[in-house]
Design a protein around this motif. Structure first.
Motif, PDB file in Angstrom:
ATOM      1  N   LYS A  15      -2.151  -5.844   7.952  1.00  0.00           N
ATOM      2  CA  LYS A  15      -3.261  -6.338   7.147  1.00  0.00           C
ATOM      3  C   LYS A  15      -2.976  -6.020   5.689  1.00  0.00           C
ATOM      4  O   LYS A  15      -2.344  -5.006   5.372  1.00  0.00           O
ATOM      5  CB  LYS A  15      -4.582  -5.691   7.583  1.00  0.00           C
ATOM      6  CG  LYS A  15      -4.969  -6.005   9.016  1.00  0.00           C
ATOM      7  CD  LYS A  15      -6.273  -5.287   9.391  1.00  0.00           C
ATOM      8  CE  LYS A  15      -6.655  -5.582  10.842  1.00  0.00           C
ATOM      9  NZ  LYS A  15      -7.915  -4.877  11.232  1.00  0.00           N
ATOM     10  N   ARG A  16      -3.435  -6.856   4.805  1.00  0.00           N
ATOM     11  CA  ARG A  16      -3.092  -6.728   3.390  1.00  0.00           C
ATOM     12  C   ARG A  16      -3.527  -5.379   2.815  1.00  0.00           C
ATOM     13  O   ARG A  16      -2.826  -4.784   1.998  1.00  0.00           O
ATOM     14  CB  ARG A  16      -3.743  -7.869   2.596  1.00  0.00           C
ATOM     15  CG  ARG A  16      -3.359  -7.895   1.125  1.00  0.00           C
ATOM     16  CD  ARG A  16      -3.861  -9.158   0.466  1.00  0.00           C
ATOM     17  NE  ARG A  16      -3.258 -10.347   1.061  1.00  0.00           N
ATOM     18  CZ  ARG A  16      -3.539 -11.594   0.681  1.00  0.00           C
ATOM     19  NH1 ARG A  16      -4.443 -11.798  -0.262  1.00  0.00           N
ATOM     20  NH2 ARG A  16      -2.942 -12.616   1.247  1.00  0.00           N
ATOM     21  N   ARG A  19      -1.452  -0.584   4.914  1.00  0.00           N
ATOM     22  CA  ARG A  19       0.004  -0.546   4.958  1.00  0.00           C
ATOM     23  C   ARG A  19       0.496   0.455   6.000  1.00  0.00           C
ATOM     24  O   ARG A  19       0.018   1.588   6.064  1.00  0.00           O
ATOM     25  CB  ARG A  19       0.566  -0.128   3.600  1.00  0.00           C
ATOM     26  CG  ARG A  19       0.180  -1.055   2.455  1.00  0.00           C
ATOM     27  CD  ARG A  19       0.857  -2.392   2.555  1.00  0.00           C
ATOM     28  NE  ARG A  19       0.725  -3.160   1.326  1.00  0.00           N
ATOM     29  CZ  ARG A  19       1.066  -4.427   1.208  1.00  0.00           C
ATOM     30  NH1 ARG A  19       1.549  -5.074   2.244  1.00  0.00           N
ATOM     31  NH2 ARG A  19       0.931  -5.047   0.060  1.00  0.00           N
ATOM     32  N   VAL A  20       1.450   0.022   6.822  1.00  0.00           N
ATOM     33  CA  VAL A  20       2.144   0.949   7.717  1.00  0.00           C
ATOM     34  C   VAL A  20       3.226   1.679   6.935  1.00  0.00           C
ATOM     35  O   VAL A  20       3.416   2.890   7.087  1.00  0.00           O
ATOM     36  CB  VAL A  20       2.764   0.197   8.913  1.00  0.00           C
ATOM     37  CG1 VAL A  20       3.477   1.184   9.845  1.00  0.00           C
ATOM     38  CG2 VAL A  20       1.702  -0.578   9.672  1.00  0.00           C
ATOM     39  N   TYR A  21       3.933   0.935   6.070  1.00  0.00           N
ATOM     40  CA  TYR A  21       4.982   1.505   5.225  1.00  0.00           C
ATOM     41  C   TYR A  21       4.776   1.071   3.780  1.00  0.00           C
ATOM     42  O   TYR A  21       4.393  -0.078   3.520  1.00  0.00           O
ATOM     43  CB  TYR A  21       6.367   1.051   5.703  1.00  0.00           C
ATOM     44  CG  TYR A  21       6.726   1.594   7.061  1.00  0.00           C
ATOM     45  CD1 TYR A  21       7.105   2.920   7.218  1.00  0.00           C
ATOM     46  CD2 TYR A  21       6.672   0.781   8.190  1.00  0.00           C
ATOM     47  CE1 TYR A  21       7.412   3.430   8.470  1.00  0.00           C
ATOM     48  CE2 TYR A  21       6.989   1.285   9.440  1.00  0.00           C
ATOM     49  CZ  TYR A  21       7.355   2.603   9.571  1.00  0.00           C
ATOM     50  OH  TYR A  21       7.650   3.113  10.802  1.00  0.00           O
ATOM     51  N   GLU A  22       5.027   1.986   2.871  1.00  0.00           N
ATOM     52  CA  GLU A  22       4.882   1.715   1.432  1.00  0.00           C
ATOM     53  C   GLU A  22       6.068   2.351   0.702  1.00  0.00           C
ATOM     54  O   GLU A  22       6.206   3.577   0.671  1.00  0.00           O
ATOM     55  CB  GLU A  22       3.575   2.315   0.901  1.00  0.00           C
ATOM     56  CG  GLU A  22       3.272   1.956  -0.545  1.00  0.00           C
ATOM     57  CD  GLU A  22       2.635   0.579  -0.696  1.00  0.00           C
ATOM     58  OE1 GLU A  22       3.075  -0.163  -1.588  1.00  0.00           O
ATOM     59  OE2 GLU A  22       1.698   0.265   0.067  1.00  0.00           O
ATOM     60  N   ARG A  56       8.927  -9.280   9.254  1.00  0.00           N
ATOM     61  CA  ARG A  56       9.476  -9.376   7.901  1.00  0.00           C
ATOM     62  C   ARG A  56       8.700  -8.454   6.967  1.00  0.00           C
ATOM     63  O   ARG A  56       7.469  -8.447   6.976  1.00  0.00           O
ATOM     64  CB  ARG A  56       9.388 -10.817   7.386  1.00  0.00           C
ATOM     65  CG  ARG A  56      10.305 -11.785   8.123  1.00  0.00           C
ATOM     66  CD  ARG A  56      10.200 -13.175   7.523  1.00  0.00           C
ATOM     67  NE  ARG A  56      11.090 -14.111   8.184  1.00  0.00           N
ATOM     68  CZ  ARG A  56      12.364 -14.308   7.862  1.00  0.00           C
ATOM     69  NH1 ARG A  56      12.883 -13.602   6.876  1.00  0.00           N
ATOM     70  NH2 ARG A  56      13.096 -15.189   8.493  1.00  0.00           N
ATOM     71  N   PRO A  57       9.403  -7.674   6.146  1.00  0.00           N
ATOM     72  CA  PRO A  57       8.705  -6.780   5.214  1.00  0.00           C
ATOM     73  C   PRO A  57       8.011  -7.560   4.109  1.00  0.00           C
ATOM     74  O   PRO A  57       8.434  -8.665   3.741  1.00  0.00           O
ATOM     75  CB  PRO A  57       9.839  -5.913   4.650  1.00  0.00           C
ATOM     76  CG  PRO A  57      11.066  -6.741   4.797  1.00  0.00           C
ATOM     77  CD  PRO A  57      10.867  -7.553   6.044  1.00  0.00           C
TER      78      PRO A  57
END
Length: 283
Positions: A15-16, A19-22, A56-57
């Motif tokens: 979801k926008r 974040r799972v990864y930042e 896709r990241p």
């Protein structure tokens, strides 16, 4: 040696606003069996799918052998394979499955497939639709290893396997390794794989809690079982066990102890700063 996988400044979220990864970066070594550990829901499966370009990241990239996997180049896809936690196998024979799918993997080895099936006590003429869940997993893992790709990703591969099959799994994985390959195993069933791992990566979402070779960990830490009467004043971490106490202490003797992966996992979760400091110290 160049890493098999290099993750550069990865950002991803389902979801926008979540974040799972930042800006996440990580190197995964070549020629080793790597354990990817973390609590449930901390992004292990997501990371595997990002590595093999099933996701896709939003930003950043994943390189395998220096090539951006997000480009989905045929030669890159043919050199990686993922065994997801859940998958579908069609109701056809294994030989038909191999005939349909092996051509996508130029280095596919029928000899290796037969060897894996023998190790798993499976005949080569099985019908996939008639197999139990555990047998299907063994057949799929056999195909995955026979694909002979440089990178093999496995998500909870021991789920559904009985105790003898888990022992067979360890043997099969060991027989399929070489200095040119990397196997990444994501699991929370650490006791099933602790003896076969050469490198440990432990994540908690965007945080890398642990990223060291098993040899480096055992150089610094000593794992032991002690009775309830033995003193634990010098212990770094203590956890009750059926024997009394499971203990992690500094390895002052230079002797190697058997790795207790479950104990290390709990210790790093409980006191991450202390263990990160110890493991980063130079000799």
């Amino acid at each position: 040696m160049e890493p098999m996988v290099r993750i550069e400044n990865l950002t991803f979220g389902y979801k926008r606003k979540s974040r799972v990864y930042e800006d996440f970066s990580l190197d995964i070594p070549t020629g080793q069996v790597v354990g990817l550990l973390g609590k449930n829901g901390t992004g292990k499966s997501t990371l595997l799918y990002l590595i093999c370009a099933m996701l896709r990241p939003d930003k950043g990239r994943v390189l395998m052998k220096g090539v951006d996997t997000g480009k989905r180049l045929p030669q890159t896809l043919a050199d990686m394979f993922i065994v997801p936690e859940e998958y579908y196998l069609p109701k056809i024979s294994l030989k038909q499955y191999v005939a349909l799918n092996a051509p996508f993997y130029p280095k596919f080895s029928n000899e290796q497939l037969e060897a894996c099936l023998r190790d798993f006590d499976l005949p080569s003429d099985v019908k996939l639709g008639e197999l139990s869940m555990g047998q299907k997993k063994k057949a799929f893992i056999s195909f995955a290893l026979a694909a002979n790709t440089s990178l093999l990703l496995m998500d909870e591969p021991t789920n559904g396997l009985d105790i003898p099959s888990k022992s067979q799994f360890r043997k099969v994985i060991a027989s399929g390794m070489s200095d040119e390959k990397s196997i990444i195993i994501s699991t929370h069933q650490v006791r099933d794989i602790d003896k076969m791992l050469e490198h440990l990566i432990m994540i908690d979402g965007n945080n890398v809690l642990l990223d060291h070779s098993v040899n480096a960990i055992l150089d610094k830490l000593y794992f032991s079982e002690q009775s309830m009467n033995e003193p634990v004043d010098d212990a770094l971490f203590v956890q009750p066990s059926v024997y009394g106490n499971s203990v992690i202490s500094l390895n002052r003797s230079g002797e190697e102890s058997p790795l207790n992966l479950e104990l290390l996992f709990n210790a790093v979760l409980a006191e991450r700063d202390k263990f990160q400091t110890i493991l980063k110290q130079e000799d």
